[in-house]
Design a protein around this motif. Structure first.
Motif, PDB file in Angstrom:
ATOM      1  N   GLU A 193       0.835  -1.201   0.000  1.00 51.85           N
ATOM      2  CA  GLU A 193       0.000   0.000   0.000  1.00 51.85           C
ATOM      3  C   GLU A 193       0.875   1.259   0.000  1.00 51.85           C
ATOM      4  OE1 GLU A 193      -3.341  -0.013  -0.264  1.00 51.85           O
ATOM      5  OE2 GLU A 193      -3.669   2.135   0.016  1.00 51.85           O
ATOM      6  N   ARG A 194       1.974   1.202   0.719  1.00 48.53           N
ATOM      7  CA  ARG A 194       2.885   2.354   0.724  1.00 48.53           C
ATOM      8  C   ARG A 194       3.508   2.559  -0.661  1.00 48.53           C
ATOM      9  NH1 ARG A 194       4.206   4.754   5.647  1.00 48.53           N
ATOM     10  NH2 ARG A 194       3.636   3.562   7.486  1.00 48.53           N
ATOM     11  N   TYR A 236       1.978   2.088  -3.301  1.00 50.31           N
ATOM     12  CA  TYR A 236       0.908   2.792  -4.027  1.00 50.31           C
ATOM     13  C   TYR A 236       0.850   4.265  -3.620  1.00 50.31           C
ATOM     14  CZ  TYR A 236      -3.951   4.069  -5.192  1.00 50.31           C
ATOM     15  OH  TYR A 236      -5.077   4.692  -5.658  1.00 50.31           O
ATOM     16  N   ASP A 237       1.034   4.527  -2.340  1.00 52.68           N
ATOM     17  CA  ASP A 237       1.030   5.921  -1.874  1.00 52.68           C
ATOM     18  C   ASP A 237       2.056   6.748  -2.650  1.00 52.68           C
ATOM     19  OD1 ASP A 237      -0.928   5.310  -0.066  1.00 52.68           O
ATOM     20  OD2 ASP A 237       0.379   5.291   1.695  1.00 52.68           O
TER      21      ASP A 237
END
Lengths: 402, 527, 537
Positions: free
Chosen positions: C373-374, C376-377
């Motif tokens: 997810e990071r 993606y951030d």
């Protein structure tokens, strides 16, 4: 590393070996092994006929270790199990075993197995498939601990008319007093041993539960004790014959874990499998109860029954028809066998309503390979009572010595 | 509140005197059922209450504005006759800024400030609002009805599905296509396709994510936006309102409606468990040990609390329990309550707008970044805020000349990696700094401050996870699968047990529809 | 300069723009139906994004797509691709290496896999059964939809109504519980979905990988559970063993398609960049090449993505305003990069046990959903992931045609890499920095990796767009989000391979059912064309 863990990594040898594996290798004449619950186990040692007749006429040793075992313990272990299975386990006394099935929300069977009540708040649940996931989700809200102990316990089934004698001779003093579904704790030459009078043959027999470290010694001593009583090691094929005669169901053969079915309508309820006697609707709520009440009210749409099939060709995988012309399909055979003991051609079959009443005549569509030429035969069948074979000796206490 | 204790057996016991519980009680009592409402707290209202948070300062402790209460419902229940008054109605919404930019009013078409920022946006805005308005109107009947079941042979269910399809078709081909496209979209893309002004997009994005555990880039946030707009469409053309005396006044009025209809309400009566006899509901047992019998129990508590705590998994099947256990209910909205010794000054904001809804969400990226932290167990150092100064319209909430500020703060997780004991002070400090940047001098005027994290709200209002909607509002927890399949029609697997809270369709927000739909389901089940 | 393969004649029935796999699939079906088909390819080589290229020494790079998983078996059969030389070698597992030195491998053997997962969580080992059952249930429901035209829900035409009815009946046939599961499955995030099965972070991270490949979404974005499923589609029933390496690289697929096409009389012309789709009175008459040459045809099929087709290859005046707006709003986002690396030897990965066959599968470095997810951030903020998700393969271990003896070719797919950087356009220096980020990440699991690198081709979305022609370098020709699937793909009302221009069709992954080297859009488009020509099969 548990003693049963082989040294090769799992990606080279995916199957585990039981503590009896070395003995099995020695005795196996034809190297016919099959995977069972993650273990490499013997399918046939010598010939399936020899092994089968030993079950009915002498005694047999069967490695039961791969049977999946869970320890269920804690303040609410009973409540947990009673919510899990369809039978009322409040009636199960310490030192007794119960055959049980359990269902999903739809009242369809997930698995069958046995529950051993080892102490007031300690149980062992034996299952065909691993299902920690389902057990732990079923434990939400209960004060109970669940752990798989399959590798911690080695198990042998000693089954056959002479099994009690052999066990006595092996050193299990008083084993003859064990009643059906009773558990006894023994110690033989310093080795603790739990014995239950249970089995999957429908014959006189016992199951022995032991420490893996003791496994080989116990095997050897049993074989020695049984030499004069025709004891022989058997594989799964012979056992499968015996269990069909006894009318016992086999997961993934006679029914599938409903949670693992992909298609709609493949789940089977205990009522449909003829296991209504295992369903206790009068006890507190259990998984699938509401669905089963509804099914009982509406009537089951299908039923698993015993069939007596004309001729001597097993009706493996046969579709069943209401009339000889084979127009109206009403069910199919799940297990089939020419029963060497009954000298009958028998089968277990799932039938649609209303064709499952005892006495109903049906037609089985059997395909025969006769020297590479396939022939089709419509065999007349009759719905009959199960079990096909249930000798008195299986219940006699104490059992006969020879 | 009236306390009619007794040993009699009720037709219906309602667990929780929140607005849904009270609405449900009112409808059931009016239909002639004997109804007892049991409330754990000393006052009715659930999360719609007014509470003193500092000596002399009162605030709506949960929701702080009314925007989704259907007019039909308030007319049916005659809330006005039962004492509901408004300090202000048709409140404006304004996106404020800290960089000296003038406040950006939202709502009315063709506002000069927007035209100054972007003539293109000013031109696009009315059409956009109108389109979403049409979608909202078509979707509203969905909120106001019991969701159908799928795959049953029940013609009522099938008819409901056909009606839904038909209603969408009435939009006409162009709108229908657009609705079927945008409903699965994320707010970020939808707004970026339409507009260029960051603050406009940010402010519009607030409505898409307020109360959810999503950033505006998350697909499904247009659904939450439409859900909100659908509810608002039934509440009036300018639905934002502030009850006199705070949101607690609404609850008090609802309680009067229920009582007038014949329902009894007991406060300070915490339900410990739902009793079951012969596989159907027999009543409840209070924490005090007192048992009260009823043929039906209707719980306005969230689904997790109802099924796992009050009823207990042993009365349910594993598959159902598993679904309940999987309900996502981690809240991310906190409340900030400030006692101020003077009226705050937001540059460029007149008193009318100061009394309205103020949004701090300078851009969609700002909101998205605010969400990022919460994904990893942190609170947003630059959060999104919905601010009200209720004392502008209702001076009774604070001592004379003093003021109250109430803000919804997003995103603040239920628990942080460091724990709230360590994080509370810096989080509050950051919030004060942020507000001070928007209203210079505000920080110095604070005489008392209270930060209510989702964990605090969970504790105060008894909602698992502290989620506003009693469970995330997203496609996979929406309509026919809300809160879980098997309980989406308000009835539950246990005969006699119903749900009526925000964890049911159509979710949270002070709407009352879950309560009303549940009452219908109860009456239908009894018929 | 370009060349024409196969027979070439004067009059074309159909011109297909782009010799990517879908264009070729459509061409093959049409040629087999007896039409005269001319495929035009801008590049000097055939294949679009399914290519094998010799860019360094005797190494063969599958320098865009890299796995043969989704190619529909009915297409392989109908077009006789095995006869025309396609060989697929199945993966032998897969592996995620962990930052703490551990690993999770996937093995084909059921028992080996169970014991492998049980190393991390005994419960997850058994939950895996539930997970795969549920995924297969959903795949079985969706699979037949792949090779069908999505119905237009706003239409009252009998065909659309019948198709809607078919969908409804199919849904109904799976039973009430599964219908709810389907609703949830299509709309959940991969992270939430996996949370319902697994407790072990590494297990979740491993399975979540396929939910983000090629998308501008993170594992916590709703809708990614469907993408996960999209990638699982290759795993069921008649497609068993479909996850594999195409022998000779991905170009082998398009080479087999080309051979199949030529055998039916069609031809491919390379170096023929289409500048304009010619339209007269609302009807296409053919195409004009960059060279000025005009090629006439009764029908034109664009295998380019929808933006490139309508915004770059034709005058806006031919198109309705609503349609243009919708095309502009169709989301095609660059989110992935690619490294193709020539290695002097097989790199060591200490985390992978000696002798484990999983090294001959897909290898990953992302061991938690948070890490993913990071990553993606970073993309959201306009920079490439500092700790990227990579999908690595070393096909030369089992395919000797990919690299000289003893040397190896490694394909590294990288997620996330933006098309546009926050700090300005891509430059050579930034491209190198991006490559270094990826190489450093791999080197953390492989001490000798850097020393083995002979050559590395680094491809950002910007490069992929410029070379292959995919808008923003998006591998699916458009995001696979709820608003862009089925009847919404690519434009509501135009989900049936037709366009507002008479005689112009679409066959690329911008259309239903979307991307991956599946071939379904091409086959569906061909079927639509034949039906419109009154040659329904």
């Amino acid at each position: 590393m548990p003693p049963s863990e082989p040294t090769a990594p799992h990606f080279r040898k995916p199957l585990l070996e039981t503590p009896f594996h070395a003995r099995a290798r020695e005795l196996s004449q034809i190297d016919q092994f099959v995977p069972w619950a993650g273990y490499n186990t013997v399918d046939v040692f010598t010939t399936v006929e020899q092994e089968y007749f030993a079950i009915r006429n002498a005694s047999t040793l069967y490695d039961l270790t791969p049977m999946v075992k869970y320890r269920v313990a804690g303040r609410e272990a009973l409540e947990f199990l009673n919510r899990l299975v369809t039978r009322d386990l409040r009636k199960l006394r310490v030192g007794r075993v119960s055959y049980v099935v359990w269902c999903n929300d739809r009242g369809h069977i997930i698995d069958d197995g046995t529950v051993f009540r080892l102490a007031a708040t300690e149980f062992r649940l034996c299952t065909a498939e691993r299902q920690l996931d389902w057990l732990l989700d079923s434990a939400i809200g209960f004060d109970v601990e669940i752990a798989e102990v399959t590798t911690d316990i080695a198990a042998l089934a000693v089954q056959g008319p002479t099994s009690c004698y052999i066990l006595k001779r092996f050193g299990l003093e008083g084993v003859e007093r064990l009643k059906v579904f009773e558990i006894g704790e023994f110690s033989v030459r310093g080795r603790p041993l739990t014995v239950s009078r249970t089995g999957f043959t429908g014959d006189l027999g016992y199951e022995l539960w032991m420490r893996p470290a003791d496994a080989v010694a116990i095997w050897d001593e049993l074989m020695a004790a049984g030499r004069t009583r025709g004891l022989r090691a058997i594989g799964s094929q012979a056992l499968n014959m015996a269990r069909i005669e006894a009318g016992f169901l086999m997961p993934n053969i006679d029914f599938m874990n409903a949670e693992h079915t992909v298609r709609l309508g493949r789940g089977r309820s205990p009522l449909e499998l003829g296991l209504g006697w295992l369903v206790d609707l009068d006890k507190p709520h259990f998984n699938g109860r509401r669905a089963l009440i509804a099914e009982r009210r509406a009537g089951s749409r299908r039923l698993l029954v015993g069939l007596d099939v004309a001729g001597n060709k097993p009706a493996h995988n046969a579709l069943l028809y209401a009339e000889e012309a084979g127009r109206r399909e009403v069910g199919s055979v799940t297990s089939a066998l020419w029963s060497p003991t009954c000298k009958r051609n028998i089968a277990l079959a799932i039938l649609e309503a209303p064709h499952f009443a005892v006495g109903t005549t049906l037609w089985a569509d059997i395909y025969l390979n006769r020297e590479l030429v396939w022939e089709r035969r419509m065999a007349k069948c009759r719905v009959v009572e199960k079990p096909f074979f249930a000798p008195e000796r299986r219940r006699a206490t104490p059992p006969a010595d020879r | 509140m009236s306390a009619t204790a007794g040993t009699r057996r009720y037709d219906c016991i309602i667990v929780g005197a929140g607005h849904n519980g009270l609405a449900c009680a009112s409808y059931l009592a009016r239909a002639g059922r004997s109804v007892l409402v049991l409330e754990a707290n000393e006052r009715v209202g659930g999360a719609a209450i007014t509470r003193e948070f500092a000596p002399g300062y009162r605030v709506s402790a949960g929701a702080h504005l009314l925007n989704q209460l259907p007019r039909a419902l308030s007319a049916e229940l005659a809330l006005g006759e039962h004492g509901l008054e408004f300090a202000a109605q048709e409140l404006p919404t304004t996106a404020i800024a800290s960089d000296g930019a003038p406040p950006l009013p939202l709502g009315a078409a063709g506002d000069a400030p927007l035209s100054a920022l972007s003539p293109r946006d000013a031109a696009a805005y009315p059409a956009f609002r109108a389109r979403l308005g049409r979608f909202a109107k078509v979707l509203y009947p969905l909120l106001d009805s019991i969701p159908p079941r799928l795959g049953t042979s029940d013609w009522g269910d099938r008819l409901a599905l056909v009606k839904l399809g038909w209603r969408i078709r009435t939009l006409g081909r162009r709108d229908m296509r657009e609705l079927l496209r945008v409903i699965g979209m994320n707010a970020y893309d939808l707004l970026s396709d339409e507009f260029e002004t960051p603050r406009l997009k940010g402010a519009l994005g607030v409505d898409a994510v307020l109360g959810t555990n999503f950033g505006p880039r998350a697909p499904g946030t247009v659904l939450t936006l439409l859900n909100r707009l659908a509810a608002e469409s039934a509440a009036g053309p300018m639905p934002l309102a502030q009850p006199k005396g705070g949101l607690g006044a609404l609850s008090d009025a609802l309680a009067r409606v229920a009582t007038a209809a014949g329902a009894s309400i007991r406060t300070g009566a915490r339900v410990a468990s739902i009793r079951v006899v012969d596989d159907r509901v027999a009543g409840v047992t209070l924490e005090s040990g007192e048992a009260i019998d009823a043929a039906r129990v209707i719980s306005s508590a969230d689904a997790k609390t109802t099924f796992l705590k009050l009823l207990g998994p042993r009365h349910l099947d594993t598959g159902f329990v598993r679904r309940v256990d999987h309900i996502r209910s981690a809240g991310l909205a906190a409340k900030l309550h400030l006692a101020l010794d003077r009226l705050p000054t937001f540059p460029g904001l007149d008193r009318a707008r100061l009394g309205g809804r103020l949004l701090i969400a300078p851009s969609l990226d700002y909101i998205e970044r605010a969400w990022n932290h919460s994904k990893y167990g942190g609170y947003s150092p630059a959060p999104m805020l919905e601010v009200t100064v209720p004392t502008v319209n209702d001076p009774s909430l604070a001592p004379t000349g003093r003021h109250v500020l109430s803000a919804i703060v997003q995103y603040v997780p239920y628990e942080t990696r460091n724990g709230w004991a360590a994080d509370r002070a810096p989080c509050l400090e950051g919030l004060l700094a942020l507000l001070d940047a928007h209203a210079p001098g505000l920080g110095a005027s604070v005489t008392a401050a209270e930060l209510r994290t989702p964990a605090d709200l969970a504790h105060e209002f008894g909602m698992s996870g502290g989620h506003w909607h009693h469970g995330e509002l997203a496609f996979d927890q929406f309509y026919m699968v809300r809160p879980v399949p098997g309980a989406a029609q308000y009835a539950t697997p246990l005969a006699g047990l119903y749900l009526c809270g925000a964890s049911c369709h159509p979710g949270g927000g002070v709407m009352g529809l879950a309560g009303r739909n549940a009452a219908r389901a109860v009456l239908r089940g009894a018929a | 300069m370009g060349s024409t393969t196969g027979a070439s004649g004067d009059r074309n029935d159909v011109v297909i723009i782009g010799a990517g796999h879908n264009g070729l699939v459509a061409a093959c079906y049409l040629a087999r139906a007896g039409l005269k088909v001319q495929v035009l390819e801008r590049n000097d080589y055939i294949g679009g994004a399914a290519v094998s290229r010799k860019l360094y020494g005797d190494f063969t790079y599958s320098n865009c797509s890299y796995v043969c998983s989704l190619l529909r078996p009915e297409i392989m059969r109908a077009l006789e691709l095995p006869r025309f030389g396609l060989q697929v070698i199945p993966y032998e597992g897969g592996c995620t290496m962990m930052r703490d030195g551990g690993h999770l491998a996937l093995y084909d053997n059921h028992d080996a896999l169970r014991r492998e997962i049980a190393r991390h969580s005994p419960r997850d080992a058994e939950a895996y059964h539930r997970f795969s059952t549920d995924v297969i249930r959903q795949c079985k429901f969706i699979k037949p939809l792949l090779m069908r035209e999505p119905p237009d829900p706003t239409s009252f035409k009998p065909r659309d109504l019948m198709e809607l009815l078919y969908l409804g009946q199919r849904l109904n046939s799976i039973g009430e519980d599964r219908m709810y599961d389907t609703i949830r499955f299509w709309t959940m995030s991969a992270a939430d979905f996996l949370d319902e099965y697994f407790e072990s972070e590494i297990v979740k991270a491993h399975f979540a990988g396929s939910s983000i490949i090629g998308t501008a979404l993170g594992p916590r974005s709703p809708g990614t559970a469907y993408v996960l499923l999209h990638h699982y589609m290759g795993d069921i029933d008649d497609t068993v063993g479909a996850w594999g390496f195409a022998r000779g690289g991905m170009g082998a697929i398009t080479a087999a398609l080309t051979a199949s096409l030529e055998a039916s009389g069609g031809s491919v012309r390379t170096g023929a960049a289409v500048e304009q789709i010619l339209v007269k009175n609302g009807r296409t008459t053919g195409v004009a090449l960059a060279s000025g040459e005009e090629i006439n045809a009764r029908l034109v099929i664009s295998n380019m993505d929808v933006k490139r087709t309508f915004l770059k290859s034709m005058a806006a005046e031919h198109l309705p305003a609503d349609f243009l707006t919708a095309v502009r709003r169709f989301k095609i986002r660059g989110s992935s990069g690619k490294l193709n690396i020539a290695l002097d030897g097989l790199p060591r990965f200490p985390a992978i046990p000696e002798g484990s066959p999983c090294i001959r599968g897909d290898l990953h470095l992302t061991d938690s959903l948070e890490m993913m997810e990071r990553a993606y951030d970073d993309w959201k903020d306009g920079r490439w992931s500092q700790a990227p998700y990579v999908d690595m393969l070393i096909p030369s271990q089992i395919d000797p045609t990919m690299a000289p003896d003893g040397k190896h070719y490694m394909s590294v797919f990288v997620q996330y890499c933006p098309y546009e950087l926050a700090d300005g356009p891509w430059t050579a220096a930034k491209r190198k920095a991006f490559g270094d980020t990826v190489i450093d990440a791999i080197a953390r699991q492989s001490p000798d990796f850097k020393s083995l690198i002979l050559h590395a081709e680094i491809r950002t979305p910007w490069d992929i767009e410029n070379e292959v022609g995919l808008t923003e370098g998006n591998i699916f020709q458009g995001e696979l989000t709820m608003d862009q699937l089925l009847f919404n793909r690519p434009v509501p009302g135009f989900a049936q391979y037709r366009t507002p221009i008479n005689g112009l069709y679409m066959s690329g992954s911008s259309t239903h059912p979307g991307g991956g080297v599946m071939g379904a859009p091409g086959a569906n488009a061909a079927r639509r064309v034949l039906r419109d020509l009154g040659r329904a099969s």
